[in-house]
Design a protein around this motif. Structure first.
Motif, PDB file in Angstrom:
ATOM      1  N   TYR A 417       0.805  -1.195  -0.125  1.00 53.13           N
ATOM      2  CA  TYR A 417       0.050   0.137  -0.054  1.00 53.13           C
ATOM      3  C   TYR A 417       0.975   1.288   0.100  1.00 53.13           C
ATOM      4  O   TYR A 417       0.758   2.160  -0.774  1.00 53.13           O
ATOM      5  CB  TYR A 417      -1.196   0.097   1.377  1.00 53.13           C
ATOM      6  N   GLU A 418       1.943   1.025   0.934  1.00 52.04           N
ATOM      7  CA  GLU A 418       2.752   2.507   1.058  1.00 52.04           C
ATOM      8  C   GLU A 418       3.637   2.521  -0.504  1.00 52.04           C
ATOM      9  O   GLU A 418       3.872   3.677  -0.702  1.00 52.04           O
ATOM     10  CB  GLU A 418       3.829   2.371   2.208  1.00 52.04           C
ATOM     11  N   ARG A 419       3.877   1.591  -1.041  1.00 50.83           N
ATOM     12  CA  ARG A 419       4.729   1.651  -2.184  1.00 50.83           C
ATOM     13  C   ARG A 419       3.900   2.114  -3.274  1.00 50.83           C
ATOM     14  O   ARG A 419       4.487   2.790  -4.377  1.00 50.83           O
ATOM     15  CB  ARG A 419       5.059   0.429  -2.651  1.00 50.83           C
ATOM     16  N   ASN A 420       2.497   2.528  -3.305  1.00 51.17           N
ATOM     17  CA  ASN A 420       1.545   2.682  -4.149  1.00 51.17           C
ATOM     18  C   ASN A 420       0.957   3.968  -3.857  1.00 51.17           C
ATOM     19  O   ASN A 420       0.209   4.412  -4.696  1.00 51.17           O
ATOM     20  CB  ASN A 420       0.509   1.594  -4.606  1.00 51.17           C
ATOM     21  N   LEU A 421       1.338   4.615  -2.612  1.00 48.04           N
ATOM     22  CA  LEU A 421       0.611   5.728  -2.114  1.00 48.04           C
ATOM     23  C   LEU A 421       0.811   6.602  -3.360  1.00 48.04           C
ATOM     24  O   LEU A 421      -0.244   7.545  -3.456  1.00 48.04           O
ATOM     25  CB  LEU A 421       1.092   6.217  -1.206  1.00 48.04           C
ATOM     26  N   ALA A 422       1.948   6.958  -3.945  1.00 51.29           N
ATOM     27  CA  ALA A 422       2.105   8.053  -4.907  1.00 51.29           C
ATOM     28  C   ALA A 422       1.142   7.934  -6.006  1.00 51.29           C
ATOM     29  O   ALA A 422       0.731   9.192  -6.452  1.00 51.29           O
ATOM     30  CB  ALA A 422       3.400   8.286  -5.198  1.00 51.29           C
ATOM     31  N   ARG A 423       0.778   6.793  -6.441  1.00 47.19           N
ATOM     32  CA  ARG A 423      -0.053   6.592  -7.475  1.00 47.19           C
ATOM     33  C   ARG A 423      -1.616   6.830  -7.019  1.00 47.19           C
ATOM     34  O   ARG A 423      -2.550   6.357  -7.768  1.00 47.19           O
ATOM     35  CB  ARG A 423       0.314   5.626  -8.453  1.00 47.19           C
ATOM     36  N   LEU A 424      -1.983   7.064  -5.714  1.00 47.07           N
ATOM     37  CA  LEU A 424      -3.280   6.720  -5.209  1.00 47.07           C
ATOM     38  C   LEU A 424      -3.809   8.249  -4.776  1.00 47.07           C
ATOM     39  O   LEU A 424      -4.577   8.274  -4.121  1.00 47.07           O
ATOM     40  CB  LEU A 424      -3.516   5.691  -4.376  1.00 47.07           C
ATOM     41  N   ASN A 425      -3.079   9.411  -4.827  1.00 46.33           N
ATOM     42  CA  ASN A 425      -3.334  10.592  -4.347  1.00 46.33           C
ATOM     43  C   ASN A 425      -4.115  11.402  -5.366  1.00 46.33           C
ATOM     44  O   ASN A 425      -4.086  10.893  -6.426  1.00 46.33           O
ATOM     45  CB  ASN A 425      -2.162  11.367  -3.495  1.00 46.33           C
ATOM     46  N   LEU A 431      -5.712   8.796 -10.479  1.00 44.19           N
ATOM     47  CA  LEU A 431      -6.898   9.636 -10.054  1.00 44.19           C
ATOM     48  C   LEU A 431      -7.322  10.650 -11.278  1.00 44.19           C
ATOM     49  O   LEU A 431      -8.603  11.064 -11.466  1.00 44.19           O
ATOM     50  CB  LEU A 431      -6.939  10.263  -8.758  1.00 44.19           C
ATOM     51  N   ARG A 432      -6.253  11.673 -11.822  1.00 40.04           N
ATOM     52  CA  ARG A 432      -6.732  12.340 -12.714  1.00 40.04           C
ATOM     53  C   ARG A 432      -7.293  11.791 -13.956  1.00 40.04           C
ATOM     54  O   ARG A 432      -8.065  12.554 -14.630  1.00 40.04           O
ATOM     55  CB  ARG A 432      -5.327  13.232 -13.044  1.00 40.04           C
ATOM     56  N   ALA A 433      -6.927  10.745 -14.205  1.00 39.65           N
ATOM     57  CA  ALA A 433      -7.517  10.028 -15.437  1.00 39.65           C
ATOM     58  C   ALA A 433      -9.030   9.681 -15.096  1.00 39.65           C
ATOM     59  O   ALA A 433      -9.664   9.128 -16.001  1.00 39.65           O
ATOM     60  CB  ALA A 433      -6.693   8.769 -15.813  1.00 39.65           C
ATOM     61  N   GLY A 434      -9.621   9.592 -13.924  1.00 41.31           N
ATOM     62  CA  GLY A 434     -10.997   9.656 -13.477  1.00 41.31           C
ATOM     63  C   GLY A 434     -10.937   8.186 -12.592  1.00 41.31           C
ATOM     64  O   GLY A 434     -12.260   7.809 -12.143  1.00 41.31           O
ATOM     65  N   ALA A 435      -9.911   7.546 -12.330  1.00 41.69           N
ATOM     66  CA  ALA A 435      -9.928   6.282 -11.450  1.00 41.69           C
ATOM     67  C   ALA A 435     -10.587   6.873  -9.957  1.00 41.69           C
ATOM     68  O   ALA A 435     -10.163   7.808  -9.536  1.00 41.69           O
ATOM     69  CB  ALA A 435      -8.842   5.826 -11.257  1.00 41.69           C
ATOM     70  N   PHE A 436     -11.376   6.083  -9.364  1.00 42.55           N
ATOM     71  CA  PHE A 436     -12.016   6.248  -8.061  1.00 42.55           C
ATOM     72  C   PHE A 436     -12.795   7.569  -8.105  1.00 42.55           C
ATOM     73  O   PHE A 436     -12.840   8.286  -6.768  1.00 42.55           O
ATOM     74  CB  PHE A 436     -10.916   6.236  -6.928  1.00 42.55           C
ATOM     75  N   ASP A 437     -13.146   8.057  -9.215  1.00 45.84           N
ATOM     76  CA  ASP A 437     -13.949   9.368  -9.433  1.00 45.84           C
ATOM     77  C   ASP A 437     -13.144  10.317  -9.032  1.00 45.84           C
ATOM     78  O   ASP A 437     -13.454  11.490  -8.631  1.00 45.84           O
ATOM     79  CB  ASP A 437     -15.098   9.321  -8.357  1.00 45.84           C
ATOM     80  N   GLY A 438     -11.651  10.179  -8.929  1.00 47.96           N
ATOM     81  CA  GLY A 438     -10.790  11.339  -8.409  1.00 47.96           C
ATOM     82  C   GLY A 438     -10.735  11.672  -7.048  1.00 47.96           C
ATOM     83  O   GLY A 438     -10.288  12.646  -6.703  1.00 47.96           O
ATOM     84  N   ASP A 439     -11.307  10.631  -6.327  1.00 54.59           N
ATOM     85  CA  ASP A 439     -11.597  11.047  -4.803  1.00 54.59           C
ATOM     86  C   ASP A 439     -10.475   9.944  -3.855  1.00 54.59           C
ATOM     87  O   ASP A 439     -10.930   8.879  -4.050  1.00 54.59           O
ATOM     88  CB  ASP A 439     -12.880  10.840  -4.381  1.00 54.59           C
ATOM     89  N   PRO A 440      -9.682  10.722  -3.380  1.00 54.32           N
ATOM     90  CA  PRO A 440      -8.678   9.691  -2.516  1.00 54.32           C
ATOM     91  C   PRO A 440      -9.466   9.059  -1.197  1.00 54.32           C
ATOM     92  O   PRO A 440      -8.966   7.924  -0.921  1.00 54.32           O
ATOM     93  CB  PRO A 440      -7.932  10.772  -1.809  1.00 54.32           C
ATOM     94  N   GLU A 441     -10.784   9.576  -0.966  1.00 48.00           N
ATOM     95  CA  GLU A 441     -11.586   8.914   0.281  1.00 48.00           C
ATOM     96  C   GLU A 441     -12.033   7.548  -0.317  1.00 48.00           C
ATOM     97  O   GLU A 441     -11.906   6.600   0.459  1.00 48.00           O
ATOM     98  CB  GLU A 441     -12.586   9.712   0.480  1.00 48.00           C
ATOM     99  N   LYS A 442     -12.514   7.594  -1.418  1.00 44.46           N
ATOM    100  CA  LYS A 442     -12.926   6.281  -2.390  1.00 44.46           C
ATOM    101  C   LYS A 442     -11.746   5.394  -2.557  1.00 44.46           C
ATOM    102  O   LYS A 442     -11.946   4.127  -2.456  1.00 44.46           O
ATOM    103  CB  LYS A 442     -13.637   6.721  -3.711  1.00 44.46           C
ATOM    104  N   VAL A 443     -10.394   5.469  -2.658  1.00 39.54           N
ATOM    105  CA  VAL A 443      -9.412   4.940  -2.549  1.00 39.54           C
ATOM    106  C   VAL A 443      -9.542   4.119  -1.069  1.00 39.54           C
ATOM    107  O   VAL A 443      -8.934   2.869  -1.124  1.00 39.54           O
ATOM    108  CB  VAL A 443      -8.116   5.632  -3.013  1.00 39.54           C
TER     109      VAL A 443
END
Length: 459
Positions: A417-425, A431-443
């Protein structure tokens, strides 16, 4: 003259040595491959000819099978410990002469360990190796040839080409298709890349016919596992040349070709027409080529920092017209190979059913990605791709797939999870591409669900 010396131990690697010799001779010419049983004429001094042939080569391939390290002579003395053992002598002579020595590990054996080797051969354990397996030799042998072409270009320029072919230059120089493809990627205009990839895709699709892979016909529970594994292996072999090109192309990070990768997946995601006699297991398995392709693109995209491409691939590429289904759902692992079947396949036996297909995909792709994303970098990219895919599935709806990485989440979940934090903010490409509706809370919500799903399945 440059050449390749094939080193192997009688009783341990003849099948692989013969295949390697045949493949190299076909590509480079028999005079550039030293294979003792055929390169030494009757009546000639065996030791003199071996050492002379070795010194004319630039590469030694050390074929290493399961009995290579521990083989003993009639007196019970380990052969590698004897200074007059020809396998040992050829390798040490190659090191002394400055040849490139490449271990070729057969049938899934573990890499060499220095502690298991005599002092004269410890260096061999530090040499980057290749693998060859009797079940995947039609993938492994072309990769071996491609690597040799790139390492020793003189191998293919030492003799004129006998006939024009698609992989020859205007001067008649024989080149590896992989080398030519890499050159095409560097061109300012990308049409050559598209043509090569689509041509390779068409060749594969021509093989994926009902006559070759029938979806009708029923087998009893005893016969099914072996036949299913045989079919999946067939798909892996048929797709091997295409997967190699795609891995290299996506790994290049060139955004000009994003439409190409999506179009390619769409070609393989075409809806299957079902006959009345079609059996679910065969219809589902017919999606395996598309799954292989999506995994290759996804892993290469992760390795290249192209998380936006991962989202486009999984969430915005669909199958079907009236009610399109995203690739994320259409290619859920359990929808391709039922976990109950996966755990029963002969060479997959013993693996937990929920991770068997994931393990197989990692093993197959490790060969595809050799010298593209290699070693630990490939292992991380593969795990990170499956991790992202699982999070995206959980955000999209009911969970359906857990990869091999999930088994370790209880012990080291925070690491991945920590290894992937940078790609999940919020500012990440994903997220800018639309994943998780761009919302870190949904991540965060998807991550919680992933931990719960992992605990429920593996704890």
């Amino acid at each position: 003259m440059p050449g390749v010396f094939v080193n192997y131990r009688t009783g341990d690697g003849e099948w692989a040595a013969a295949l390697v010799k045949r493949e190299l001779s076909a590509r480079f010419g028999a005079d550039q491959v030293f294979y003792a049983s055929q390169s030494i004429r009757l009546g000639e001094d065996f030791s003199r000819e071996i050492l002379s042939g070795l010194r004319r080569c630039e590469v030694l391939l050390a074929l290493i099978g399961p009995r290579w390290v521990g083989a003993v002579d009639r007196e019970g003395v380990r052969r590698l410990d004897k200074a007059d053992d020809w396998v040992r002598r050829e390798i040490t002579e190659a090191f002394q002469c400055g040849l490139r020595v490449i271990p070729v590990l057969m049938d899934g054996i573990d890499p060499l360990a220095e502690a298991d080797l005599p002092d004269a051969l410890k260096r061999l354990a530090r040499c980057q190796y290749l693998r060859i397996h009797h079940r995947s030799d039609d993938l492994d042998l072309p990769r071996l040839v491609d690597e040799l072409v790139e390492l020793v270009p003189e191998l293919v320029t030492a003799r004129p080409a006998p006939a024009p072919r698609s992989d020859r230059s205007a001067e008649g120089e024989l080149r590896s298709p992989v080398t030519e493809f890499r050159r095409a990627l560097a061109e300012p205009v990308g049409q050559t890349v598209t043509d090569r990839v689509q041509s390779a895709a068409s060749a594969v699709l021509d093989l994926l016919t009902e006559s070759r892979y029938p979806t009708s016909g029923r087998l009893d529970d005893h016969e099914l596992p072996a036949e299913l594994e045989k079919r999946l292996t067939g798909y892996e072999h048929d797709l091997a040349p295409l997967l190699r090109l795609v891995a290299i192309g996506v790994r290049s990070g060139d955004r000009r070709h994003d439409d190409l990768w999506v179009t390619l997946v769409e070609r393989f995601l075409r809806p299957e027409s079902r006959d009345r006699g079609a059996q679910d297991v065969w219809v589902n398995a017919a999606a395996y080529p598309a799954l292989l392709l999506v995994y290759v693109i996804g892993v290469a995209a992760v390795a290249s920092g192209r998380d936006d491409l991962v989202h486009r691939l999984l969430c915005r590429t669909s199958v079907g017209d009236e009610r399109p289904v995203p690739a994320l759902r259409a290619l859920a692992l359990r929808n391709v190979v039922d976990p109950r079947h996966a755990a029963a396949l002969p060479s997959w036996a013993g693996m937990p059913p929920h991770q068997a297909l994931s393990v197989q995909l990692r093993q197959v792709l490790s060969r595809v990605f050799f010298n593209v994303v290699d070693g630990s970098a490939f292992e991380w990219a593969f795990a990170d791709y499956e991790f992202l895919r699982s999070l995206l599935e959980l955000h999209d709806g009911a969970f359906s797939s857990l990869g091999e990485f999930a088994v370790r989440l209880d012990q080291a979940g925070d690491v991945i999870y920590e290894r992937n934090l940078a790609r999940l903010n919020a500012d990440s490409a994903l997220l800018r591409a639309g994943a998780f509706d761009g919302d870190p809370e949904k991540v965060a919500a998807a991550w919680r669900e992933l931990r719960q799903a992992t605990q429920a399945r593996y704890s």
